[in-house]
Scaffold this motif. Structure first.
Motif, PDB file in Angstrom:
ATOM      1  N   ASP A  23       0.737  -1.169  -0.141  1.00  0.00           N
ATOM      2  CA  ASP A  23       0.025  -0.109  -0.060  1.00  0.00           C
ATOM      3  C   ASP A  23       0.911   1.330   0.007  1.00  0.00           C
ATOM      4  O   ASP A  23       1.083   1.891   1.099  1.00  0.00           O
ATOM      5  N   PRO A  24       1.374   1.745  -1.329  1.00  0.00           N
ATOM      6  CA  PRO A  24       2.172   2.703  -1.225  1.00  0.00           C
ATOM      7  C   PRO A  24       1.616   4.267  -0.909  1.00  0.00           C
ATOM      8  O   PRO A  24       0.325   4.218  -1.028  1.00  0.00           O
ATOM      9  N   ASP A  25       2.355   5.176  -0.687  1.00  0.00           N
ATOM     10  CA  ASP A  25       1.779   6.543  -0.042  1.00  0.00           C
ATOM     11  C   ASP A  25       1.234   6.962  -1.484  1.00  0.00           C
ATOM     12  O   ASP A  25       1.634   6.642  -2.601  1.00  0.00           O
ATOM     13  N   VAL A  26       0.260   7.634  -1.252  1.00  0.00           N
ATOM     14  CA  VAL A  26      -0.669   8.393  -2.378  1.00  0.00           C
ATOM     15  C   VAL A  26       0.381   9.028  -3.359  1.00  0.00           C
ATOM     16  O   VAL A  26       0.670   9.166  -4.574  1.00  0.00           O
ATOM     17  N   TRP A  27       1.203  10.099  -2.639  1.00  0.00           N
ATOM     18  CA  TRP A  27       2.313  10.727  -3.433  1.00  0.00           C
ATOM     19  C   TRP A  27       3.403  10.090  -4.317  1.00  0.00           C
ATOM     20  O   TRP A  27       3.604  10.163  -5.382  1.00  0.00           O
ATOM     21  N   ASP A  28       3.824   8.790  -3.404  1.00  0.00           N
ATOM     22  CA  ASP A  28       4.812   8.035  -4.151  1.00  0.00           C
ATOM     23  C   ASP A  28       4.172   7.377  -5.352  1.00  0.00           C
ATOM     24  O   ASP A  28       4.911   7.047  -6.345  1.00  0.00           O
ATOM     25  N   LYS A  29       2.807   6.968  -5.051  1.00  0.00           N
ATOM     26  CA  LYS A  29       2.137   6.298  -6.490  1.00  0.00           C
ATOM     27  C   LYS A  29       2.206   7.210  -7.366  1.00  0.00           C
ATOM     28  O   LYS A  29       2.265   6.776  -8.682  1.00  0.00           O
ATOM     29  N   ARG A  30       1.617   8.500  -7.250  1.00  0.00           N
ATOM     30  CA  ARG A  30       1.490   9.534  -8.344  1.00  0.00           C
ATOM     31  C   ARG A  30       2.757   9.673  -9.061  1.00  0.00           C
ATOM     32  O   ARG A  30       2.971   9.705 -10.149  1.00  0.00           O
ATOM     33  N   ILE A  31       3.966   9.883  -8.152  1.00  0.00           N
ATOM     34  CA  ILE A  31       4.951   9.991  -8.778  1.00  0.00           C
ATOM     35  C   ILE A  31       5.621   9.020  -9.518  1.00  0.00           C
ATOM     36  O   ILE A  31       6.158   8.984 -10.738  1.00  0.00           O
ATOM     37  N   SER A  32       5.534   7.729  -9.067  1.00  0.00           N
ATOM     38  CA  SER A  32       5.712   6.432  -9.763  1.00  0.00           C
ATOM     39  C   SER A  32       5.126   6.351 -11.221  1.00  0.00           C
ATOM     40  O   SER A  32       5.806   5.810 -12.172  1.00  0.00           O
ATOM     41  N   GLU A  33       3.927   6.886 -11.203  1.00  0.00           N
ATOM     42  CA  GLU A  33       3.115   6.662 -12.435  1.00  0.00           C
ATOM     43  C   GLU A  33       3.717   7.620 -13.762  1.00  0.00           C
ATOM     44  O   GLU A  33       3.401   7.374 -14.754  1.00  0.00           O
ATOM     45  N   THR A  34       4.537   8.313 -13.254  1.00  0.00           N
ATOM     46  CA  THR A  34       5.384   9.432 -14.247  1.00  0.00           C
ATOM     47  C   THR A  34       6.334   8.551 -14.818  1.00  0.00           C
ATOM     48  O   THR A  34       6.587   8.911 -16.029  1.00  0.00           O
ATOM     49  N   GLY A  35       6.788   7.373 -14.378  1.00  0.00           N
ATOM     50  CA  GLY A  35       8.018   6.986 -14.764  1.00  0.00           C
ATOM     51  C   GLY A  35       9.154   7.079 -14.671  1.00  0.00           C
ATOM     52  O   GLY A  35      10.249   6.715 -14.963  1.00  0.00           O
ATOM     53  N   CYS A  36       9.137   8.240 -13.686  1.00  0.00           N
ATOM     54  CA  CYS A  36      10.462   9.139 -13.313  1.00  0.00           C
ATOM     55  C   CYS A  36      10.687   9.350 -11.840  1.00  0.00           C
ATOM     56  O   CYS A  36      11.259  10.333 -11.356  1.00  0.00           O
ATOM     57  N   TYR A  37       9.967   8.227 -11.175  1.00  0.00           N
ATOM     58  CA  TYR A  37      10.492   8.360  -9.805  1.00  0.00           C
ATOM     59  C   TYR A  37      11.793   8.446  -9.290  1.00  0.00           C
ATOM     60  O   TYR A  37      12.013   9.202  -8.570  1.00  0.00           O
ATOM     61  N   VAL A  38      12.718   7.582  -9.622  1.00  0.00           N
ATOM     62  CA  VAL A  38      13.975   7.410  -9.382  1.00  0.00           C
ATOM     63  C   VAL A  38      14.770   8.722  -9.718  1.00  0.00           C
ATOM     64  O   VAL A  38      15.455   9.204  -8.782  1.00  0.00           O
ATOM     65  N   GLU A  39      14.600   9.368 -10.928  1.00  0.00           N
ATOM     66  CA  GLU A  39      15.148  10.545 -11.115  1.00  0.00           C
ATOM     67  C   GLU A  39      14.699  11.654 -10.379  1.00  0.00           C
ATOM     68  O   GLU A  39      15.501  12.487 -10.067  1.00  0.00           O
ATOM     69  N   ASN A  40      13.317  11.779 -10.204  1.00  0.00           N
ATOM     70  CA  ASN A  40      12.837  12.696  -9.333  1.00  0.00           C
ATOM     71  C   ASN A  40      13.438  12.774  -7.845  1.00  0.00           C
ATOM     72  O   ASN A  40      14.052  13.574  -7.191  1.00  0.00           O
ATOM     73  N   LEU A  41      13.447  11.460  -7.402  1.00  0.00           N
ATOM     74  CA  LEU A  41      13.876  11.400  -5.988  1.00  0.00           C
ATOM     75  C   LEU A  41      15.450  11.677  -5.979  1.00  0.00           C
ATOM     76  O   LEU A  41      16.306  12.253  -4.794  1.00  0.00           O
TER      77      LEU A  41
END
Length: 81
Positions: A23-41
């Protein structure tokens, strides 16, 4: 990949841990859906440590490349008023 920084490696590890959560955090899920979670973090980690965006140009370039490659620019168009 030679263009990866230590921030990228840290972010990648955190992302791999996040994917294991049921159950990931809503914000993490939203960023993950961009496909750029790792680069953003990675960019966030760099700025948090250095407190200077100029020292994070490599991370910024990786994020921008990912953002454009994944088609996110079209997804978030804004209207000029």
């Amino acid at each position: 990949m030679s263009e990866e920084s230590r921030y990228y490696q840290e972010a990648l590890q955190e992302y791999n841990d996040l994917k294991k959560e049921s159950d990931p955090d809503v914000w993490d899920k939203r960023i993950s859906e961009t496909g750029c979670y790792v680069e953003n973090l990675a960019l966030q980690l760099c700025h948090a440590e250095t407190n200077d965006w100029r020292q994070c140009m490599k991370e910024m370039a990786l994020f921008r490349k990912c953002w454009d490659t994944k088609g996110n620019r079209d997804r978030v168009r804004t209207v000029d008023r």
